[in-house]
Design a protein around this motif. Structure first.
Motif, short mmCIF file in Angstrom:
data_model
loop_
_atom_site.label_atom_id
_atom_site.label_comp_id
_atom_site.label_asym_id
_atom_site.label_seq_id
_atom_site.Cartn_x
_atom_site.Cartn_y
_atom_site.Cartn_z
N ALA A 167 0.83 -1.21 0.00
CA ALA A 167 0.00 0.00 0.00
C ALA A 167 0.86 1.25 0.00
N GLU A 168 1.87 1.27 0.85
CA GLU A 168 2.73 2.45 0.92
C GLU A 168 3.58 2.60 -0.34
N SER A 169 3.98 1.49 -0.93
CA SER A 169 4.73 1.56 -2.18
C SER A 169 3.87 2.13 -3.31
N ALA A 170 2.59 1.71 -3.34
CA ALA A 170 1.68 2.24 -4.36
C ALA A 170 1.52 3.75 -4.19
N TRP A 171 1.36 4.18 -2.94
CA TRP A 171 1.21 5.61 -2.68
C TRP A 171 2.47 6.37 -3.09
N ASP A 172 3.62 5.86 -2.70
CA ASP A 172 4.88 6.55 -3.02
C ASP A 172 5.10 6.63 -4.53
N ASN A 173 4.83 5.55 -5.25
CA ASN A 173 4.98 5.59 -6.72
C ASN A 173 4.02 6.59 -7.35
N LEU A 174 2.80 6.63 -6.82
CA LEU A 174 1.82 7.59 -7.32
C LEU A 174 2.31 9.03 -7.11
N MET A 175 2.77 9.32 -5.90
CA MET A 175 3.18 10.68 -5.58
C MET A 175 4.41 11.10 -6.40
N MET A 176 5.31 10.16 -6.67
CA MET A 176 6.49 10.49 -7.46
C MET A 176 6.13 10.79 -8.92
N GLY A 177 5.00 10.25 -9.37
CA GLY A 177 4.55 10.51 -10.74
C GLY A 177 3.56 11.66 -10.85
N LEU A 178 3.26 12.31 -9.73
CA LEU A 178 2.29 13.40 -9.71
C LEU A 178 3.01 14.70 -10.06
N ARG A 179 3.32 14.86 -11.33
CA ARG A 179 4.16 15.99 -11.72
C ARG A 179 3.70 16.67 -13.01
N LEU A 180 2.46 16.44 -13.39
CA LEU A 180 1.91 17.15 -14.55
C LEU A 180 1.09 18.36 -14.09
N GLY A 181 1.04 19.37 -14.93
CA GLY A 181 0.24 20.55 -14.62
C GLY A 181 0.90 21.46 -13.60
N ARG A 182 0.19 22.54 -13.29
CA ARG A 182 0.75 23.55 -12.39
C ARG A 182 0.41 23.29 -10.92
N ASP A 183 -0.62 22.48 -10.66
CA ASP A 183 -1.06 22.31 -9.27
C ASP A 183 -1.53 20.87 -9.03
N PRO A 184 -0.62 19.90 -9.03
CA PRO A 184 -1.01 18.49 -8.84
C PRO A 184 -1.63 18.28 -7.45
N ARG A 185 -2.72 17.51 -7.41
CA ARG A 185 -3.41 17.27 -6.14
C ARG A 185 -3.97 15.85 -6.09
N VAL A 186 -4.14 15.37 -4.86
CA VAL A 186 -4.67 14.03 -4.62
C VAL A 186 -5.80 14.11 -3.60
N LEU A 187 -6.88 13.39 -3.88
CA LEU A 187 -7.96 13.18 -2.91
C LEU A 187 -7.92 11.72 -2.48
N ALA A 188 -7.79 11.48 -1.17
CA ALA A 188 -7.81 10.13 -0.62
C ALA A 188 -9.04 10.01 0.27
N THR A 189 -9.97 9.13 -0.10
CA THR A 189 -11.21 8.93 0.67
C THR A 189 -11.15 7.60 1.38
N THR A 190 -11.54 7.57 2.65
CA THR A 190 -11.47 6.30 3.38
C THR A 190 -12.24 6.35 4.69
N THR A 191 -12.73 5.20 5.11
CA THR A 191 -13.18 5.03 6.48
C THR A 191 -11.93 4.88 7.33
N PRO A 192 -11.81 5.61 8.43
CA PRO A 192 -10.56 5.59 9.18
C PRO A 192 -10.29 4.26 9.86
N ARG A 193 -9.10 3.75 9.62
CA ARG A 193 -8.58 2.59 10.34
C ARG A 193 -7.10 2.82 10.53
N ALA A 194 -6.53 2.16 11.51
CA ALA A 194 -5.13 2.41 11.85
C ALA A 194 -4.19 1.70 10.89
#
Length: 442
Positions: A167-194
């Motif tokens: 899960a953390e690897s998927a997130w890290d790879n996503l964030m490293m590729g979030l580099r298009l446009g002038r204002d890259p953003r992510v929405l993460a929706t979830t029911t909270p769990r630890a």
């Protein structure tokens, strides 16, 4: 009507006022009226102000998280023809069935004449203006290595499989590729769990760049069936599970507890090795008016890792009912052994279980030490990575996280019946009888 005009007045307006306003709209505006998200959204469903890179929406079930994500993704696409959006779910099936084609998904909430074209074979959405979105599975982190995006919607990140840090690897790879446009953003929706990723994002919010919105199931009560709301209150209103899944709280760990929620999230898996043994642990209630009967199914894999497979515990049962539940569990899971605590009358426990199934592969054990003392070596197995949970067992896990060193239990309930049953089963599977259970009947 000006798209930027505040629409708060509508919630308090009477029908004649709304009709008067509608009469001023053009044919095009009338066509768009029912699809205008600003007319329906609550404040918590709209992007927060500020220069955030990550928007973390932590909310209970039924809050409207999927609708929020779908509307946000559509808005991004319509306002930016160059948008390249990543849609990431626990697996590709959920990305398609929930995020894209679900009742509150991207296709359903968009006006028909403005809907994107979905190409399932390419896992791609294309809006009329040229904006695109691609579907990804968080279980395949390498699929996110390389592609570039301007935005991303990540759904139910708390349930992403984090075995081997996926899960953390998927997130890290996503964030490293979030580099298009002038204002890259992510929405993460979830029911909270630890889950480690959720805890990490909450911690990152303290340093800035991450905005957190919290919400409850009850915030969306007017759009949910009354019977559902009432059932949630009755069944889960005062429980830790309810606080997490309905109120949207992040449940904190008790200082010094034998189990932590992060430990349990780390041990969760979707599928494991073939099983060599299956044991059912049973913690019988002292009376029909007393506690639950803990019934927990555990297995030992060919990899010598123990697995919690099912929590089949029953609340306040009669002796006949809990015995029947044990017998059905043993038959349904083809159990090699049923291990039942006999402190509350060994002969009675044996008689009741034998009455339900005279061929039950039964072992009665007497607890010579307290519940938490027996639990400590099993907790050590979890720490060492030798136990996995094949699913989410909320009530069982609440009890495990309330067992303390030194012999105390800090709720929920008076007694950790599910946790005790789990401990008996894993002890039988993985620790043998090394000074722990004394056999009364076999």
């Amino acid at each position: 009507m000006d798209e930027a005009e505040p629409l708060d007045w509508i919630s308090a307006a009477h029908e004649p006022e709304i009709a008067e306003e509608l009469a001023t709209l053009s044919e095009q505006e009338l066509r768009e009226w029912r699809w205008h998200w600003g007319l329906k959204a609550r404040a918590a469903q709209l992007p927060p102000p500020g220069d955030w890179r990550v928007w973390l929406l932590l909310a209970g079930r039924g809050f409207g998280k999927t609708r929020t994500g779908a509307e946000w993704a559509n808005a991004v696409a319509e306002h930016d023809p160059a948008a390249r959006i990543a849609l990431v779910a626990a697996n590709l099936g959920e990305a398609r069935s929930i995020m894209v084609e679900g009742e509150s998904g991207i296709m359903a909430v968009m006006a028909p004449h403005r809907r994107p074209v979905f190409e399932p074979s390419l896992r791609r959405l294309t809006w009329p203006n040229g904006a695109q979105a691609q579907l990804y599975s968080a279980a395949e982190p390498e699929s996110l290595r390389g592609p570039q995006h301007s935005h991303a919607w990540c759904d139910e990140i708390a349930k992403w499989d984090n075995a081997s840090g996926r899960a953390e690897s998927a997130w890290d790879n996503l964030m490293m590729g979030l580099r298009l446009g002038r204002d890259p953003r992510v929405l993460a929706t979830t029911t909270p769990r630890a889950a480690p990723l959720v805890l990490r994002l909450i911690e990152e919010a303290k340093r800035g760049g991450t905005a957190i919105t919290r919400g409850s199931t009850y915030d969306n009560a007017e759009h949910l069936p009354e019977r559902f709301i009432e059932a949630m209150r009755q069944n889960y209103g005062e429980t830790l599970l309810g606080r997490q899944e309905i109120d949207g709280e992040m449940i904190d760990d008790l200082p010094g507890a034998l189990w932590t929620r992060a430990m349990l999230e780390r041990c969760r898996e979707a599928a494991g090795a073939p099983l060599t043994r299956i044991v059912i642990g049973v913690d019988p209630p002292a009376s029909a008016q007393g506690d639950a009967c803990g019934i927990v199914v555990c297995g030992l894999g060919e990899d010598r890792v123990g697995r919690v497979l099912a929590d089949l515990s029953v609340e306040r049962p009669s002796p006949e009912r809990w015995a029947r539940a044990v017998a059905e569990a043993a038959r349904g899971w083809s159990a090699d052994r049923v291990v039942a605590e006999a402190n509350q009358g060994g002969d009675m426990v044996a008689a009741v279980l034998r009455a339900a199934n005279e061929t039950l592969p039964l072992r009665l054990v007497h607890a010579s030490r307290g519940k938490t003392a027996r639990a400590e070596p099993v907790a050590a197995l979890y720490e060492a990575g030798r136990v996995r949970h094949a699913g989410l067992f909320a009530r069982l896990e609440d009890e495990l996280c309330a067992l303390m060193p030194g012999g105390t239990y800090q709720g929920p309930g008076r007694s950790p019946d599910r946790a005790d049953a789990c401990v008996w089963a894993l002890t039988e599977l993985m620790l043998g009888q090394a000074g722990e259970p004394r056999v009364w009947f076999d």
